[in-house]
Design a protein around this motif. Structure first.
Motif, PDB file in Angstrom:
ATOM      1  N   ALA A  61       7.002  16.994 -22.008  1.00  0.00           N
ATOM      2  CA  ALA A  61       5.687  16.365 -21.897  1.00  0.00           C
ATOM      3  C   ALA A  61       4.874  17.118 -20.865  1.00  0.00           C
ATOM      4  N   GLY A  62       3.565  17.014 -20.969  1.00  0.00           N
ATOM      5  CA  GLY A  62       2.694  17.680 -20.018  1.00  0.00           C
ATOM      6  C   GLY A  62       1.372  16.963 -19.885  1.00  0.00           C
ATOM      7  N   ILE A  63       0.735  17.154 -18.753  1.00  0.00           N
ATOM      8  CA  ILE A  63      -0.610  16.655 -18.534  1.00  0.00           C
ATOM      9  C   ILE A  63      -1.490  17.853 -18.190  1.00  0.00           C
ATOM     10  N   GLU A  64      -2.572  18.008 -18.943  1.00  0.00           N
ATOM     11  CA  GLU A  64      -3.412  19.202 -18.873  1.00  0.00           C
ATOM     12  C   GLU A  64      -4.787  18.853 -18.328  1.00  0.00           C
ATOM     13  N   TYR A  65      -5.232  19.638 -17.386  1.00  0.00           N
ATOM     14  CA  TYR A  65      -6.541  19.472 -16.773  1.00  0.00           C
ATOM     15  C   TYR A  65      -7.441  20.603 -17.262  1.00  0.00           C
ATOM     16  N   ARG A  66      -8.546  20.244 -17.902  1.00  0.00           N
ATOM     17  CA  ARG A  66      -9.444  21.238 -18.479  1.00  0.00           C
ATOM     18  C   ARG A  66     -10.437  21.739 -17.437  1.00  0.00           C
ATOM     19  N   LEU A  67     -10.204  22.955 -16.973  1.00  0.00           N
ATOM     20  CA  LEU A  67     -11.111  23.559 -16.005  1.00  0.00           C
ATOM     21  C   LEU A  67     -12.427  23.981 -16.652  1.00  0.00           C
ATOM     22  N   HIS A  68     -12.331  24.323 -17.952  1.00  0.00           N
ATOM     23  CA  HIS A  68     -13.471  24.846 -18.702  1.00  0.00           C
ATOM     24  C   HIS A  68     -13.145  24.628 -20.168  1.00  0.00           C
ATOM     25  N   ASP A  69     -14.139  24.795 -21.057  1.00  0.00           N
ATOM     26  CA  ASP A  69     -13.880  24.640 -22.479  1.00  0.00           C
ATOM     27  C   ASP A  69     -12.791  25.589 -22.973  1.00  0.00           C
ATOM     28  N   ALA A  70     -12.683  26.750 -22.350  1.00  0.00           N
ATOM     29  CA  ALA A  70     -11.718  27.747 -22.798  1.00  0.00           C
ATOM     30  C   ALA A  70     -10.490  27.865 -21.908  1.00  0.00           C
ATOM     31  N   TYR A  71     -10.444  27.150 -20.780  1.00  0.00           N
ATOM     32  CA  TYR A  71      -9.335  27.297 -19.844  1.00  0.00           C
ATOM     33  C   TYR A  71      -8.793  25.931 -19.424  1.00  0.00           C
ATOM     34  N   GLY A  72      -7.479  25.890 -19.246  1.00  0.00           N
ATOM     35  CA  GLY A  72      -6.845  24.671 -18.757  1.00  0.00           C
ATOM     36  C   GLY A  72      -5.620  24.999 -17.925  1.00  0.00           C
ATOM     37  N   ILE A  73      -5.184  24.036 -17.137  1.00  0.00           N
ATOM     38  CA  ILE A  73      -3.948  24.161 -16.364  1.00  0.00           C
ATOM     39  C   ILE A  73      -3.114  22.926 -16.617  1.00  0.00           C
ATOM     40  N   GLU A  74      -1.805  23.110 -16.799  1.00  0.00           N
ATOM     41  CA  GLU A  74      -0.952  22.016 -17.246  1.00  0.00           C
ATOM     42  C   GLU A  74       0.313  21.913 -16.394  1.00  0.00           C
ATOM     43  N   LEU A  75       0.678  20.703 -16.036  1.00  0.00           N
ATOM     44  CA  LEU A  75       1.959  20.406 -15.406  1.00  0.00           C
ATOM     45  C   LEU A  75       2.922  19.992 -16.513  1.00  0.00           C
ATOM     46  N   LEU A  76       4.049  20.731 -16.646  1.00  0.00           N
ATOM     47  CA  LEU A  76       4.968  20.581 -17.779  1.00  0.00           C
ATOM     48  C   LEU A  76       6.370  20.204 -17.335  1.00  0.00           C
ATOM     49  N   TYR A  77       7.028  19.428 -18.201  1.00  0.00           N
ATOM     50  CA  TYR A  77       8.452  19.142 -18.024  1.00  0.00           C
ATOM     51  C   TYR A  77       9.144  19.331 -19.366  1.00  0.00           C
ATOM     52  N   TYR A  78      10.242  20.129 -19.391  1.00  0.00           N
ATOM     53  CA  TYR A  78      11.067  20.325 -20.584  1.00  0.00           C
ATOM     54  C   TYR A  78      12.508  19.917 -20.270  1.00  0.00           C
ATOM     55  N   ARG A  79      13.198  19.406 -21.297  1.00  0.00           N
ATOM     56  CA  ARG A  79      14.602  19.007 -21.139  1.00  0.00           C
ATOM     57  C   ARG A  79      15.397  19.453 -22.359  1.00  0.00           C
ATOM     58  N   GLN A  80      16.565  20.052 -22.102  1.00  0.00           N
ATOM     59  CA  GLN A  80      17.479  20.468 -23.159  1.00  0.00           C
ATOM     60  C   GLN A  80      18.900  20.099 -22.772  1.00  0.00           C
ATOM     61  N   ASP A  81      19.621  19.456 -23.685  1.00  0.00           N
ATOM     62  CA  ASP A  81      21.041  19.145 -23.503  1.00  0.00           C
ATOM     63  C   ASP A  81      21.829  19.935 -24.535  1.00  0.00           C
ATOM     64  N   THR A  82      22.811  20.699 -24.073  1.00  0.00           N
ATOM     65  CA  THR A  82      23.497  21.591 -24.987  1.00  0.00           C
ATOM     66  C   THR A  82      24.928  21.852 -24.510  1.00  0.00           C
ATOM     67  N   LYS A  83      25.609  22.766 -25.199  1.00  0.00           N
ATOM     68  CA  LYS A  83      26.959  23.209 -24.854  1.00  0.00           C
ATOM     69  C   LYS A  83      26.938  24.710 -24.568  1.00  0.00           C
ATOM     70  N   ALA A  84      27.891  25.155 -23.765  1.00  0.00           N
ATOM     71  CA  ALA A  84      28.015  26.577 -23.453  1.00  0.00           C
ATOM     72  C   ALA A  84      29.481  26.994 -23.543  1.00  0.00           C
ATOM     73  N   PRO A  85      29.937  27.530 -24.681  1.00  0.00           N
ATOM     74  CA  PRO A  85      31.294  28.075 -24.768  1.00  0.00           C
ATOM     75  C   PRO A  85      31.412  29.313 -23.882  1.00  0.00           C
ATOM     76  N   ILE A  86      32.296  29.253 -22.893  1.00  0.00           N
ATOM     77  CA  ILE A  86      32.392  30.306 -21.882  1.00  0.00           C
ATOM     78  C   ILE A  86      33.835  30.787 -21.747  1.00  0.00           C
ATOM     79  N   THR A  87      33.993  32.098 -21.687  1.00  0.00           N
ATOM     80  CA  THR A  87      35.268  32.719 -21.325  1.00  0.00           C
ATOM     81  C   THR A  87      35.134  33.286 -19.916  1.00  0.00           C
ATOM     82  N   TYR A  88      36.091  32.985 -19.046  1.00  0.00           N
ATOM     83  CA  TYR A  88      35.991  33.403 -17.650  1.00  0.00           C
ATOM     84  C   TYR A  88      37.387  33.609 -17.060  1.00  0.00           C
TER      85      TYR A  88
END
Length: 221
Positions: A61-88
């Motif tokens: 999700a994000g909230i975007e602030y429009r500085l101008h009709d052509a420009y914006g700045i956004e505060l973003l959050y992303y989340r991913q849950d996954t697996k990682a098969p690892i050899t070590y």
């Protein structure tokens, strides 16, 4: 560190929402698929790992602030849950091991957006993102849990398709990187306290998806 980041995000959200009375604000919801990314590091024949951070669903999700009709700045959050098969290499048993590590990847980013609107309905955009990646992982074979906060950056390219004056469909391709995020000592439980692999491998994740965008119009002066 996580509490400080959470407080900072809440403060920024409150400031942006407060300014909505006089400025245009957009609320964005994201969903998509992030593809596999190989991680590996070799320091010596007793200090190495290799594996894959598997592709999976990512939301945000994000909230975007429009500085101008052509420009914006956004505060973003992303989340991913996954697996990682690892050899070590494991220092306790002095042999190579394999584990399917549980991984949660959180991104907190500030993103700029440059719009290339050709019509009122179609609004192509592109931009650069900077922030942090917070990676939590657990090795189910050793009950080892670890967390790391690393510098992150990203690129994105997409388009908004406005179905009405206030609601639009978002299509987006993105590239996210978390610098030196995957590490044996942090994630895989390769040894006891004070031991373990200390080398790292950066994450580079490509994703395709979309979402919804909601345009809020502030009160007219």
């Amino acid at each position: 560190m996580k509490k400080l980041l959470g407080f900072t995000c809440l403060f920024c959200l409150a400031a942006l929402l407060q300014s909505a009375q006089a400025q245009k604000i957009r609320l964005n919801a994201y969903a998509g698929y992030v593809f596999d990314d190989n991680v590996d590091s070799y320091y010596s024949n007793t200090s190495y790992f290799n594996g894959t951070i598997q592709g999976s669903f990512q939301w945000g999700a994000g909230i975007e602030y429009r500085l101008h009709d052509a420009y914006g700045i956004e505060l973003l959050y992303y989340r991913q849950d996954t697996k990682a098969p690892i050899t070590y290499y494991d220092y306790n048993s002095l042999r190579e091991k394999y584990s399917n590590v549980d991984v949660a990847v959180n991104y907190i980013l500030i993103g700029g957006a440059r719009n290339f609107a050709r019509s009122e309905r179609f609004e192509p955009y592109g931009g650069f993102m900077l922030g942090v990646g917070i990676i939590d992982a657990e090795n189910p074979d050793t009950d080892f849990k670890g967390s790391a906060t690393k510098f992150a950056w990203g690129l994105r390219l997409g388009t908004n398709i406005w179905t009405s004056g206030a609601i639009g469909l978002k299509l987006q391709a993105q590239l996210l990187s978390c610098t030196q995020a995957a590490g044996g000592g942090i994630y895989f439980g390769t040894g006891g306290v004070g031991t373990g692999v200390s080398t790292y491998s950066s994450m580079l994740q490509f994703g395709l998806g979309g979402g919804l965008t909601f345009r809020l119009q502030g009160a007219k002066k």
